[in-house]
Design a protein around this motif. Structure first.
Motif, PDB file in Angstrom:
ATOM      1  N   TYR A 287       1.223 -13.566   3.408  1.00  0.00           N
ATOM      2  CA  TYR A 287       2.001 -12.361   3.130  1.00  0.00           C
ATOM      3  C   TYR A 287       3.340 -12.567   3.833  1.00  0.00           C
ATOM      4  CZ  TYR A 287       3.022  -7.310   2.584  1.00  0.00           C
ATOM      5  OH  TYR A 287       3.573  -6.102   2.245  1.00  0.00           O
TER       6      TYR A 287
ATOM      7  N   ASP B  92       0.060   1.274  -1.238  1.00  0.00           N
ATOM      8  CA  ASP B  92      -0.225   1.460   0.188  1.00  0.00           C
ATOM      9  C   ASP B  92       0.079   0.170   0.957  1.00  0.00           C
ATOM     10  OD1 ASP B  92      -1.113   2.584   2.553  1.00  0.00           O
ATOM     11  OD2 ASP B  92      -3.213   2.094   2.170  1.00  0.00           O
ATOM     12  N   PHE B  93       1.364  -0.184   1.023  1.00  0.00           N
ATOM     13  CA  PHE B  93       1.763  -1.385   1.743  1.00  0.00           C
ATOM     14  C   PHE B  93       1.959  -1.071   3.221  1.00  0.00           C
ATOM     15  CE2 PHE B  93       3.765  -2.564  -2.471  1.00  0.00           C
ATOM     16  CZ  PHE B  93       2.817  -3.520  -2.779  1.00  0.00           C
ATOM     17  N   PRO B  94       1.782  -2.076   4.089  1.00  0.00           N
ATOM     18  CA  PRO B  94       2.128  -1.866   5.498  1.00  0.00           C
ATOM     19  C   PRO B  94       3.620  -1.522   5.628  1.00  0.00           C
ATOM     20  CG  PRO B  94       0.934  -3.944   5.191  1.00  0.00           C
ATOM     21  CD  PRO B  94       1.278  -3.430   3.830  1.00  0.00           C
TER      22      PRO B  94
ATOM     23  N   HIS C 241      -4.415 -12.473  -5.655  1.00  0.00           N
ATOM     24  CA  HIS C 241      -3.834 -11.163  -5.342  1.00  0.00           C
ATOM     25  C   HIS C 241      -3.552 -11.017  -3.850  1.00  0.00           C
ATOM     26  CE1 HIS C 241      -4.702  -9.140  -9.270  1.00  0.00           C
ATOM     27  NE2 HIS C 241      -5.523 -10.180  -9.359  1.00  0.00           N
TER      28      HIS C 241
ATOM     29  N   ASN D 231      -3.978  -8.197  -2.304  1.00  0.00           N
ATOM     30  CA  ASN D 231      -5.067  -7.329  -1.825  1.00  0.00           C
ATOM     31  C   ASN D 231      -4.647  -6.577  -0.568  1.00  0.00           C
ATOM     32  OD1 ASN D 231      -6.829  -7.958  -3.955  1.00  0.00           O
ATOM     33  ND2 ASN D 231      -7.457  -9.844  -2.943  1.00  0.00           N
ATOM     34  N   LYS D 232      -5.495  -6.568   0.442  1.00  0.00           N
ATOM     35  CA  LYS D 232      -5.215  -5.763   1.636  1.00  0.00           C
ATOM     36  C   LYS D 232      -4.681  -6.609   2.794  1.00  0.00           C
ATOM     37  CE  LYS D 232      -6.408  -1.691   0.159  1.00  0.00           C
ATOM     38  NZ  LYS D 232      -5.403  -0.623   0.044  1.00  0.00           N
TER      39      LYS D 232
ATOM     40  N   ASN E 123      -2.226  -8.073   5.551  1.00  0.00           N
ATOM     41  CA  ASN E 123      -1.167  -7.464   6.342  1.00  0.00           C
ATOM     42  C   ASN E 123       0.040  -8.383   6.399  1.00  0.00           C
ATOM     43  OD1 ASN E 123      -2.224  -4.917   7.239  1.00  0.00           O
ATOM     44  ND2 ASN E 123      -3.685  -6.081   8.469  1.00  0.00           N
TER      45      ASN E 123
ATOM     46  N   ASP F 193       0.129 -12.228   7.564  1.00  0.00           N
ATOM     47  CA  ASP F 193      -1.183 -12.877   7.490  1.00  0.00           C
ATOM     48  C   ASP F 193      -1.079 -14.226   6.797  1.00  0.00           C
ATOM     49  OD1 ASP F 193      -2.499 -10.813   8.725  1.00  0.00           O
ATOM     50  OD2 ASP F 193      -3.541 -10.082   6.940  1.00  0.00           O
TER      51      ASP F 193
END
Length: 196
Positions: free
Chosen positions: A14, A125-127, A179, A181-182, A184, A187
């Motif tokens: 990311y 819902d991004f950081p 993707h 995905n979640k 951060n 990462d």
């Protein structure tokens, strides 16, 4: 004994805002720029597959396999971006993005290929980004998804500006079937292979 076919290493990262999609250069200290090597101790011959400009964030693939980049670019693999734009983007502007718009590229006019585009009904819902994005006191913003399989320099930003909605934040969320995905911001995940 036959050597393992996959001796290459692959990473999904990311990429944060403010980082260049490249590794150290001799001028690193003079430039005072942030590079991918500041995030993780990548192998010496690692390279990014495609790029995200310094102000863009999100999914970036790193590999030691030079052929992998050719596969992604040669097969026209889809790349999906979420762009937060200045203003409440209209259906007319979305249709313009889908059809293709005129942008400047290397000093010449270029018509982008048709693509998929739609307005996101809810904000992703991004950081929180390291550099603050202006707030709603300066007018509304909206989010749009663009799915492209070409990648001219700063193309998404140029496209949204061309239809009257400059990009405030740009996050790549997908390359092919890989993707964000979640994950951060910052990462780094090493994976066995990258398949497209």
């Amino acid at each position: 004994m036959e050597q393992s076919k996959n001796t290459h290493r692959h990473f999904i990262i990311y990429k944060p805002y403010g980082y260049l999609s490249q590794f150290y250069t001799n001028a690193k200290k003079e430039q005072k720029k942030k590079f991918l090597g500041d995030l993780y101790d990548f192998p010496e011959n690692a390279m990014a597959i495609g790029r995200l400009d310094e102000k863009s964030e999100g999914l970036l693939l790193i590999t030691t396999d030079g052929k992998m980049s050719d596969v992604v670019n040669g097969q026209k693999v889809d790349k999906e971006y979420y762009a937060q734009v200045n203003g409440d983007i209209t259906l007319e502007a979305i249709e313009g993005l889908k059809r293709g718009v005129e942008i400047g590229f290397k000093g010449i006019k270029y018509i982008t290929q048709s693509c998929k585009a739609f307005k996101l009904e809810t904000d992703p819902d991004f950081p929180t980004r390291s550099k603050k994005i202006r707030d709603d006191r300066h007018g509304p913003t909206s989010w749009v998804s663009l799915i492209l399989n070409e990648g001219k320099y700063r193309q998404v930003r140029k496209m949204t500006s061309a239809v009257g909605y400059p990009t405030l934040r740009l996050v790549r969320v997908r390359v092919g079937d890989i993707h964000l995905n979640k994950m951060n911001i910052g990462d780094v995940i090493e994976v066995e292979n990258l398949e497209f």
